[in-house]
Design a protein around this motif. Sequence first.
Motif, short mmCIF file in Angstrom:
data_model
loop_
_atom_site.label_atom_id
_atom_site.label_comp_id
_atom_site.label_asym_id
_atom_site.label_seq_id
_atom_site.Cartn_x
_atom_site.Cartn_y
_atom_site.Cartn_z
N ARG A 1 0.16 -2.60 -9.56
CA ARG A 1 0.38 -3.92 -10.15
C ARG A 1 0.25 -3.85 -11.67
O ARG A 1 -0.71 -3.29 -12.19
N GLU B 1 -3.30 1.96 -7.99
CA GLU B 1 -2.80 0.59 -7.94
C GLU B 1 -1.64 0.45 -8.91
O GLU B 1 -1.72 0.90 -10.06
N GLN C 1 0.80 -1.21 0.00
CA GLN C 1 0.00 0.00 0.00
C GLN C 1 0.84 1.27 0.00
O GLN C 1 0.41 2.31 -0.51
N CYS D 1 1.41 2.15 -3.54
CA CYS D 1 0.18 2.65 -4.16
C CYS D 1 -0.10 4.08 -3.72
O CYS D 1 -0.59 4.90 -4.51
#
Length: 220
Positions: free
Chosen positions: A91, A89, A80, A83
């Motif tokens: 990924r 996000e 997190q 992020c």
Amino acid sequence: MFSIFRQNDTGKVVAMDRFRSGASLSPIRQAEAYWSALRDGAEIPFRSQIDPRGLEQVLEYAFILERVAPGVGRFRLAGQHLCQLAGMEVRGMPVTSFFTTDGREGMAAMLEYVFDTPAVAELCLTGERQSLRGPCEARMILLPLKSDLGDCSRILGVLVADGDFGRAPRRFDIVDTQIRDLAAGVESREPAQKAVQGFAEAQTVLGGKAPWLRLVKTDE
């Protein structure tokens, strides 16, 4: 107290607290201790050996990269904290998305060296200057991993930033690097600009890898 774990040959999770004190370690040192505990002699750990329970205290700062092309590592997993820095996000994104235009070339070269040597790299980062945002500093470590096929194409990393994050993505420049060549026991510490130039040179020194490296005797 934070516990470091590894899988033994029977599949049982065992504590690795004896390697380091743990309680006073930064997330980077904790991740490095866990990765080192997984090594079998001089071997690079496999991605499949990484157990989230062993990194439970630093998961928000940790990430896994996959090598998808020369100089390109994409996030397979990310905590997190990353992020928050990106404002989204992360990924599937390349790790170079955290860097400025100038910093991306150096990061791409660093990834190649970590994968190919293999080596451990630590980076000192500074946030790009923005008139409406305060200073932000960060540190990153890159720890090589093997895929299930046995090739060194994964990285366990940690990124810890301190300062003014804001909501918009925060990007960084590389200001200093420290690299440890795992195969040769070589350690180097150079300013980022010098390191980037060295990666780009075509001279054949140290087997053609990173001509700017300076040999340093270690106790390893």
